[in-house]
Every structure is written in C-alpha cells, then in structure tokens.
Design a protein around this motif. Sequence first.
Motif, mmCIF file in Angstrom:
data_model
loop_
_atom_site.group_PDB
_atom_site.id
_atom_site.type_symbol
_atom_site.label_atom_id
_atom_site.label_comp_id
_atom_site.label_asym_id
_atom_site.label_seq_id
_atom_site.Cartn_x
_atom_site.Cartn_y
_atom_site.Cartn_z
ATOM 1 N N UNK A 34 -21.208 -36.603 -81.943
ATOM 2 C CA UNK A 34 -22.501 -35.994 -81.180
ATOM 3 C C UNK A 34 -23.800 -36.270 -81.519
ATOM 4 N N UNK A 35 -24.784 -36.290 -80.784
ATOM 5 C CA UNK A 35 -26.112 -36.719 -80.790
ATOM 6 C C UNK A 35 -26.715 -35.770 -81.810
ATOM 7 N N UNK A 36 -27.094 -36.024 -83.188
ATOM 8 C CA UNK A 36 -27.663 -35.192 -83.924
ATOM 9 C C UNK A 36 -26.709 -35.089 -85.229
ATOM 10 N N UNK A 37 -25.799 -35.566 -85.394
ATOM 11 C CA UNK A 37 -24.777 -35.492 -86.634
ATOM 12 C C UNK A 37 -25.263 -36.475 -87.518
ATOM 13 N N UNK A 38 -24.493 -36.211 -88.669
ATOM 14 C CA UNK A 38 -24.995 -37.404 -89.685
ATOM 15 C C UNK A 38 -23.666 -38.029 -90.311
ATOM 16 N N UNK A 39 -23.796 -39.147 -91.270
ATOM 17 C CA UNK A 39 -22.645 -39.523 -92.118
ATOM 18 C C UNK A 39 -23.142 -39.414 -93.468
ATOM 19 N N UNK A 95 -18.209 -41.467 -94.266
ATOM 20 C CA UNK A 95 -17.345 -40.263 -94.053
ATOM 21 C C UNK A 95 -18.332 -39.432 -93.097
ATOM 22 N N UNK A 96 -17.695 -39.162 -91.938
ATOM 23 C CA UNK A 96 -17.940 -38.192 -91.131
ATOM 24 C C UNK A 96 -17.342 -38.422 -89.682
ATOM 25 N N UNK A 97 -17.769 -37.743 -88.521
ATOM 26 C CA UNK A 97 -19.209 -37.193 -88.416
ATOM 27 C C UNK A 97 -19.245 -35.708 -89.135
ATOM 28 N N UNK A 98 -20.536 -35.408 -89.333
ATOM 29 C CA UNK A 98 -20.777 -34.513 -90.345
ATOM 30 C C UNK A 98 -21.695 -33.532 -89.606
ATOM 31 N N UNK A 99 -21.581 -32.287 -89.206
ATOM 32 C CA UNK A 99 -22.715 -31.339 -88.841
ATOM 33 C C UNK A 99 -22.416 -30.830 -87.392
ATOM 34 N N UNK A 100 -22.202 -29.747 -86.981
ATOM 35 C CA UNK A 100 -21.971 -29.502 -85.668
ATOM 36 C C UNK A 100 -23.055 -28.436 -85.102
ATOM 37 N N UNK A 101 -24.137 -28.018 -85.888
ATOM 38 C CA UNK A 101 -24.942 -27.104 -85.635
ATOM 39 C C UNK A 101 -26.345 -27.841 -84.832
ATOM 40 N N UNK A 102 -26.623 -28.885 -85.820
ATOM 41 C CA UNK A 102 -27.884 -29.543 -85.108
ATOM 42 C C UNK A 102 -27.298 -30.587 -83.979
ATOM 43 N N UNK A 103 -26.934 -30.369 -83.140
ATOM 44 C CA UNK A 103 -26.533 -31.267 -82.178
ATOM 45 C C UNK A 103 -27.030 -31.060 -80.781
#
Length: 236
Positions: A34-39, A95-103
Amino acid sequence: MAADWRRAHLVERLPQTATARSLAFTVPGWPGHLAGQHVDVRLTGDDGYQAARSYSLAAPAEGERIELGVQAVADGEVSPYLADGLPVGADVEVRGPLGFWFVWRPEQTGPVLLVGGGSGVVPLTAMIRAHREAKSPSDFQLVYSVRTPEDFWYGDLLSEGADHLDVDVLYTRRAAPGSSRAPGRISADDLRGHVSRLAGAGTVFVCGPTAFVEAVSDHLVDLGRDSGSIRTERFG
C-alpha cells in the motif's frame, strides 16, 4: 506479521539530489503493498556481518518491482553503500511490506493533506502516485519543506501538476528565485490555509525528522485538527 526476507535485485538507480537516490528492485514473489508502507533492507558482508535499515516505498505496487528512496547519511553504515556503492545487478534482502497505519488507499474519498520534511516526502510521493493512478477525485495537497531548491526530491513528478493536487514548497535555508516566502522553519501560518481546505474532514499525513513531525503535529492541533486525523511517520 512481517514477511520473511526476500532477495531483491537492483535494476535501476536514479539521482534525486546530490546525496539522495531512488532505487528500483525486482523482488520475486513480492506480495504487493500500500502507498505509505516501508520495507527493511538487509546487507550481508563477506564475513557474514549483517546490517538492516528501514526505507520507505516511493511508488505503488507494480508487479514484482519496488522503488525505495535512500538519503545517504554521512558516516552511515548502510545508506551510503545503497546510494552509491551497490552495483546495478547486485542483490540485497528485503522484508515487508511493513506498516498499516501510515497508508492511503484508493477507496478513501476524503481530502488529504500531506506534509513532508526532506526525505520524508518519499512515502508521500507513493501516495501521490497511487492517487494519480487511481484517478481519484479526492482533493490532495502537499506541503513540502526542504532546505534549498537543490534538496528537492522528485522535482519532475511534483512540479508537473495534476488534477486534485496542489504543491506548496517551503524553504528553510535558501529559497528558490521568485519565492514570496522568506526561508524559515514551517509555521502554523504556513499550514493555516491548507488546514482550512480540509473543512474538518479527511486525513493529514506527516513524515520527516522527529523534530519536524512533532512541530507540525503541534501546529495542526493548534489549528483545530483532531489528533485522531493526523497520521505520522518519523525518523532520526
């Protein structure tokens, strides 16, 4: 749950500033993001020593291709090598994608205010690209704080203009010729008009160094934004 480590093959490196690069990798089996995620990116030395750092994804999912934004940090252990030392054609692990809040998701229809400081514009750029690809009618605004015109990331992309996107560039040390604003740190006055356009609705995404994110968040709350509508991502 975070995914296992995957091999990532560097296929392209593009300069953004004198010390910043965008790196494109192909990752077999990449599940999308998703747009905003990181790895997380992991390097392994010949002696087996490993070092890992987190980097934001700069573009929406495109099959097995991902794009990262890397700012080389002086005396850094990983970023200078990724920025300029890793040969095109070489592999790292991600490793990822990581983060589901900042999307940001294309089905979101509310107005959006993006506020980025320096390399904090990277995940916001992914949101802008996703917004354009989806031909979303939602109103997008970007407030981008950079030191000088030479520190501007994604100049072609963010300067070309598009429906439902307004870009406001704030310089902190040296302004571009013709700029009507004197250089300086971002203030509540810089954000006031953008916040008023949200009219109480929508979401604000703020990304950048910790001090920048905290200052912007404070300004937004002072301007009447509900803290629950402010999503932040910080580094440093």
